[in-house]
Design a protein around this motif. Structure first.
Motif, PDB file in Angstrom:
ATOM      1  N   ARG B  23       0.805  -1.218   0.000  1.00  0.00           N
ATOM      2  CA  ARG B  23       0.000   0.000   0.000  1.00  0.00           C
ATOM      3  C   ARG B  23       0.845   1.278   0.000  1.00  0.00           C
ATOM      4  NH1 ARG B  23      -2.067   1.458   5.069  1.00  0.00           N
ATOM      5  NH2 ARG B  23      -2.173  -0.708   5.720  1.00  0.00           N
ATOM      6  N   HIS B  24       1.863   1.312   0.824  1.00  0.00           N
ATOM      7  CA  HIS B  24       2.698   2.502   0.913  1.00  0.00           C
ATOM      8  C   HIS B  24       3.459   2.740  -0.385  1.00  0.00           C
ATOM      9  CE1 HIS B  24       2.746   1.352   5.420  1.00  0.00           C
ATOM     10  NE2 HIS B  24       1.819   2.280   5.222  1.00  0.00           N
ATOM     11  N   SER B  26       2.992   1.292  -3.391  1.00  0.00           N
ATOM     12  CA  SER B  26       2.173   1.427  -4.604  1.00  0.00           C
ATOM     13  C   SER B  26       1.546   2.814  -4.680  1.00  0.00           C
ATOM     14  CB  SER B  26       1.110   0.329  -4.653  1.00  0.00           C
ATOM     15  OG  SER B  26       0.175   0.496  -3.623  1.00  0.00           O
ATOM     16  N   ALA B  27       1.276   3.406  -3.529  1.00  0.00           N
ATOM     17  CA  ALA B  27       0.737   4.775  -3.531  1.00  0.00           C
ATOM     18  C   ALA B  27       1.766   5.727  -4.150  1.00  0.00           C
ATOM     19  CB  ALA B  27       0.389   5.216  -2.117  1.00  0.00           C
ATOM     20  N   LYS B  28       3.013   5.570  -3.765  1.00  0.00           N
ATOM     21  CA  LYS B  28       4.048   6.443  -4.324  1.00  0.00           C
ATOM     22  C   LYS B  28       4.236   6.209  -5.811  1.00  0.00           C
ATOM     23  CE  LYS B  28       6.686   7.296  -0.141  1.00  0.00           C
ATOM     24  NZ  LYS B  28       7.990   7.686   0.402  1.00  0.00           N
ATOM     25  N   ASP B  30       1.832   5.320  -7.663  1.00  0.00           N
ATOM     26  CA  ASP B  30       0.536   5.641  -8.258  1.00  0.00           C
ATOM     27  C   ASP B  30      -0.036   4.493  -9.094  1.00  0.00           C
ATOM     28  OD1 ASP B  30      -1.649   7.277  -8.662  1.00  0.00           O
ATOM     29  OD2 ASP B  30      -0.849   8.101 -10.529  1.00  0.00           O
ATOM     30  N   ASP B  32      -2.141   0.445  -8.372  1.00  0.00           N
ATOM     31  CA  ASP B  32      -2.849  -0.395  -7.413  1.00  0.00           C
ATOM     32  C   ASP B  32      -1.879  -1.363  -6.723  1.00  0.00           C
ATOM     33  OD1 ASP B  32      -5.987  -1.127  -7.052  1.00  0.00           O
ATOM     34  OD2 ASP B  32      -4.719  -2.886  -6.729  1.00  0.00           O
ATOM     35  N   THR B  33      -2.172  -1.707  -5.481  1.00  0.00           N
ATOM     36  CA  THR B  33      -1.331  -2.685  -4.795  1.00  0.00           C
ATOM     37  C   THR B  33      -1.241  -3.989  -5.582  1.00  0.00           C
ATOM     38  OG1 THR B  33      -3.172  -3.568  -3.530  1.00  0.00           O
ATOM     39  CG2 THR B  33      -1.901  -1.838  -2.487  1.00  0.00           C
TER      40      THR B  33
END
Lengths: 105, 105
Positions: B23-24, B26-28, B30, B32-33
């Motif tokens: 999650r961390h 994949s957010a960076k 941009d 999806d996990t």
DNA sequence: AAGCAATTTGACTATATTTGTCAAACGGAT
DNA sequence: ATCCGTTTGACAAATATAGTCAAATTGCTT
């Protein structure tokens, strides 16, 4: 077969040597002359199947032509990469490692 | 960075070492996990941009990771090919030839 | 220079591959 | 049994690849 020619150049030279027209060869490959023309000028890539057929049609050594074709595909992957040579060397190390460990099959 | 690990393995190990969640990261990136999960398990390939971002996020050496990534891409091209090793060697010869002749720039 | 055959070009279409989202399922810890 | 991180798979959108076709170009040959 000169390693420093493109696959396209090799194909065109051999075709002309044999006095064949794009039309003749492309018919056997079952594609339009336009595509074969593009393949010979390296504007398009052939498929592996087409390469093998071309070797037959033009009496080129299949293995040699395939190596030529594959090496060109490899080069395409790294053509704009600073680190291309290093990546190639790394790939060789990997393949050696894989082969070693598959000998258990 | 061990050459005989997959890119995915390297990424996962370093992420876990740093205590980050999919999650961390994949957010960076941009994305999806799900995709990152697949990249780490070698079910999908990352893009070059993603690799460079991952090097930053995970404090991995950019060049090393890129070499790792490119060599994997190269390997992918020849993985089912009998003549793979020979194609690799031919690619090296070609790249040497190209470099030699570009030194005129 | 005209005519003709071979090749090249580029616009277009169809198909395949890649890249992503999302929701549900799974697995392990509490 | 619930929670949380991860995995899976169905699906959609975007991009790349492979091909057709017709018109333009090239290069002979007369």
């Amino acid at each position: 077969m000169d390693i420093n020619k493109t696959t396209g150049e090799i194909l065109r030279e051999k075709r002309e040597e044999k006095g064949l027209l794009l039309r003749h060869v492309s018919a056997k490959l079952d594609i339009d002359t336009a595509i074969l023309s593009k393949i010979e000028r390296s504007e398009r890539k052939a498929s592996k199947e087409q390469i093998l057929k071309l070797a037959e049609i033009l009496d080129l050594n299949k293995d040699d032509l395939l190596i030529q074709y594959l090496s060109e595909k490899i080069l395409y992957e790294i053509k704009d990469e600073e680190l291309g040579s290093k990546a190639l060397k790394a790939a060789e190390r990997k393949i050696r490692y894989i082969k070693k460990n598959n000998s258990k099959d």
